[in-house]
Design a protein around this motif. Sequence first.
Motif, short mmCIF file in Angstrom:
data_model
loop_
_atom_site.label_atom_id
_atom_site.label_comp_id
_atom_site.label_asym_id
_atom_site.label_seq_id
_atom_site.Cartn_x
_atom_site.Cartn_y
_atom_site.Cartn_z
N VAL A 277 1.07 -1.46 -0.21
CA VAL A 277 0.19 -0.17 0.25
C VAL A 277 0.94 1.18 -0.41
CG1 VAL A 277 -1.65 1.63 1.64
CG2 VAL A 277 -2.09 -0.87 0.93
N GLY A 278 0.68 2.38 -0.99
CA GLY A 278 0.99 3.33 -0.51
C GLY A 278 0.59 4.61 -0.06
N LEU A 279 1.23 5.17 1.12
CA LEU A 279 0.23 6.23 1.74
C LEU A 279 1.21 7.65 1.04
CD1 LEU A 279 -1.86 5.58 4.07
CD2 LEU A 279 0.33 5.56 5.38
N VAL A 280 -0.39 8.13 0.61
CA VAL A 280 0.53 8.78 -0.25
C VAL A 280 -1.01 10.87 0.60
CG1 VAL A 280 0.82 8.47 -2.22
CG2 VAL A 280 -1.55 8.59 -2.12
N GLY A 281 0.17 11.80 0.66
CA GLY A 281 -0.80 13.56 0.18
C GLY A 281 -0.27 14.26 0.64
N PRO A 282 -1.11 15.34 1.27
CA PRO A 282 -0.18 16.65 1.06
C PRO A 282 0.25 16.53 2.28
CG PRO A 282 -2.03 16.78 0.66
CD PRO A 282 -2.33 15.52 0.99
N ARG B 108 3.34 2.80 -9.99
CA ARG B 108 3.02 1.77 -10.78
C ARG B 108 3.79 0.51 -10.22
NH1 ARG B 108 7.61 5.15 -13.45
NH2 ARG B 108 7.72 3.42 -14.92
N PHE B 109 4.22 1.03 -9.01
CA PHE B 109 4.32 -0.35 -7.68
C PHE B 109 3.52 -1.11 -7.05
CE2 PHE B 109 8.22 1.96 -8.80
CZ PHE B 109 9.02 1.13 -8.90
N VAL B 110 2.62 0.22 -6.43
CA VAL B 110 1.62 -0.55 -5.05
C VAL B 110 0.53 -1.41 -6.04
CG1 VAL B 110 2.87 0.86 -3.63
CG2 VAL B 110 -0.13 1.60 -4.77
N ASP B 111 -0.17 -2.66 -4.92
CA ASP B 111 -1.61 -3.13 -4.89
C ASP B 111 -2.63 -1.31 -5.09
OD1 ASP B 111 -0.56 -5.17 -5.68
OD2 ASP B 111 0.00 -5.21 -3.13
N ARG B 112 -2.31 -0.95 -3.81
CA ARG B 112 -3.55 0.57 -3.73
C ARG B 112 -3.03 1.17 -2.95
NH1 ARG B 112 -7.68 -0.25 0.61
NH2 ARG B 112 -6.39 -1.84 2.03
N LEU B 113 -4.12 2.63 -3.68
CA LEU B 113 -3.20 4.13 -2.68
C LEU B 113 -4.48 4.50 -1.68
CD1 LEU B 113 -1.89 6.57 -6.18
CD2 LEU B 113 -0.85 5.16 -4.04
N VAL B 114 -3.37 4.64 -0.38
CA VAL B 114 -4.23 5.47 0.97
C VAL B 114 -4.08 7.42 0.16
CG1 VAL B 114 -4.95 5.70 2.41
CG2 VAL B 114 -4.70 3.10 1.94
N LEU B 115 -4.87 8.17 -0.41
CA LEU B 115 -4.66 9.66 0.05
C LEU B 115 -5.36 9.75 0.98
CD1 LEU B 115 -4.11 11.52 -1.85
CD2 LEU B 115 -6.03 11.52 -2.72
N MET B 116 -4.38 10.76 2.07
CA MET B 116 -4.96 11.58 2.56
C MET B 116 -5.14 12.54 3.11
SD MET B 116 -5.03 8.48 4.93
CE MET B 116 -4.61 9.89 6.39
N HIS B 117 -6.09 12.86 3.43
CA HIS B 117 -6.29 15.11 3.15
C HIS B 117 -6.50 15.41 4.28
CE1 HIS B 117 -7.20 17.73 1.40
NE2 HIS B 117 -8.23 18.37 1.29
N ARG B 118 -6.00 16.03 5.30
CA ARG B 118 -6.41 17.09 6.78
C ARG B 118 -7.01 15.86 7.18
NH1 ARG B 118 -9.79 21.82 3.29
NH2 ARG B 118 -8.09 22.79 2.29
N GLY B 119 -6.07 15.31 7.63
CA GLY B 119 -5.96 14.05 8.70
C GLY B 119 -7.14 13.34 8.14
N VAL C 212 -7.32 17.08 -3.14
CA VAL C 212 -6.15 17.00 -2.29
C VAL C 212 -4.53 17.66 -2.32
CG1 VAL C 212 -4.95 15.37 -1.12
CG2 VAL C 212 -7.46 15.27 -1.62
N PHE C 213 -4.82 18.36 -3.12
CA PHE C 213 -3.23 18.90 -3.40
C PHE C 213 -3.91 20.44 -3.65
CE2 PHE C 213 -1.60 14.94 -3.77
CZ PHE C 213 -0.97 14.56 -2.95
N GLU C 214 -4.93 21.11 -4.19
CA GLU C 214 -5.19 22.36 -4.87
C GLU C 214 -4.09 22.54 -5.25
OE1 GLU C 214 -4.90 24.28 -0.88
OE2 GLU C 214 -6.14 22.74 -0.10
#
Lengths: 322, 268
Positions: free
Chosen positions: B36-41, B209-220, B240-242
């Motif tokens: 899992v890729g954990l992403v966000g600003p 390109r590498f992960v099965d799933r992306l988890v997109l975080m935004h303001r907590g 999310v990234f404005e």
Amino acid sequence: MRWLSLIAIAFLALATALLLGPTDVPAPLVWDALWGRGEPTTVAIVRDLRATRAALAFLVGGGLAVTGAALQALVRNPLADPYLLGLSGGAGLGAVAAIALGLSAAWGVPLASLAGALLAVALVYRLALVGGSLLDPRVLLLGGVVVGAFAASIMGAIMAVSPAPEIRNALLWLLGSFSGASWTTVTVFAAYAVIPLGLIWLQARPLDLLTLGEEPALVLGAEVERLKRILYFAASLLTAVAVAVSGIIGFVGLVTPHAVRIVWGHTHGRLLPTAFLLGGTLLVAADIVSRTLFAPVELPVGVVTAIIGVPVFVVLVRRWQD
Amino acid sequence: MAGLTFGAHGLTYRYPKAPNDALRDVSLQIGEGELVGLVGPNGSGKTTLLRLFLGLLRPISGRAVADGRATSEWSRREFAQRVGVVAQREEPAFPLRVRQAVTFGRYPHLGQIGRLSPYDREVVDRAMHQCDVTALRDRWVGTLSGGEWQRVRIARALAQEPGALVLDEPTASLDIRHEMEVLELVSDLVRERGMSGIIVTHHINLAARFVDRLVLMHRGAMRAAGSPRAVITPELIEEVFEWPVDVHPWRSAPQFIPLRTQERNTQG
């Protein structure tokens, strides 16, 4: 091989300590006297004066070196030492206060020293956290020196107003001296030191991890908060009992772990026992210097270690800055 | 070694004296063998969520679990036997050789005293081999390049024989070649060994390109979770990234390009 050479050097220092003294005793007679054979005066000189003194210097040196190694891992800084972090000063104040109050029992003074050392370390720790939640090594050292100076001035005040004659002798003792060594002080030191030495030895692997930082240590399985409490307590107790039997002796805890790291590496499983052996050897050697250099006048051994230790400290500070 | 599962159930956290929650009511499951890729600003709660999963923070409400057990119930030692972590920052205070650094990964499995067993040595050697750091074994870690040091730390995590790998910004300071090498290595290892993996990163296109799933975080809060194709959409990324982006389909996962002001009118 390394172990053998280290043990050989330790024996050499101890043998020299037994051979040298104001009374000239030939080597074969020293050997006999050590086993209780020969003239009663010679036996007394070798066994009750020289052997006790050498044994105490060795144990205290070893204890201070292990304390220094543990403190260096704890604050993640190679400049830590029980003296520089103010533990010795606090312990000295505790001991002086106890003696001024008339508590001069051999077993009781180390406990008063322990209270002083714990108080000092708590104060230094609080000071170091002033800048935030992270321990700043520079503030930590500054705090240690300040707390040490504060303890020294209170000790000075107690000695100035105290009528007790033993307090005046305390001045010399505070600069570090093994002239009061006896089998009682050796036993007291060994009995008090064995527990903190064992505690630190059992934490050798968590100490390795702690040098990486607190969070890396946590995720590699070290219970960091418990480890820190153990180390603060063990370092305070070792410093306290060392100060109670031989006064304030600085820089052994600073210099020894460095020498060991350069030659024997950095993992605490090796570092701690080698630091004990080398620290003991160094302090026996320093004590030989202190009582022979200006014989029959004796230099305080703390003066000798400081004269050697301060230049080493300066070199280390410069290296650390790079 | 079977893969570890992570779970967040209504996880909420607020840093001491902070005015707002750093993490608000996050629920998430990470299955066995999933990457899992954990992403966000910045400040979106990625690292806070990670620290809760690792038991480095205690949630104010909700539960963080690993293998079905609350992370606060694990001892640090038990946890280190199951989860290998490559943290964002780490600076050894004393010189250390590569081989010893990797050996630290065996510590959660060792007693307080006593030597390494032949098996421990074998695991360390294999981990160094897999991360291609065997040739560096006698180097001081202070002399390594960023990419080499990162591979050494991944080798150390592997030496733990974990069921999960957790990496916080593992490629932040690496050049392209080293970044690709690290990501290839991690994704290969995770799949070969059936481990679970969490990667926190700012390099979303690459992670996709590498992960099965992306988890997109935004303001907590968790804004979206799903396949890279479902998460990398102009609507979600711009929200999310404005910042306006152009999304392009690509072989393995869609890629987005942040637009310059002058490019905005000519898009599409």
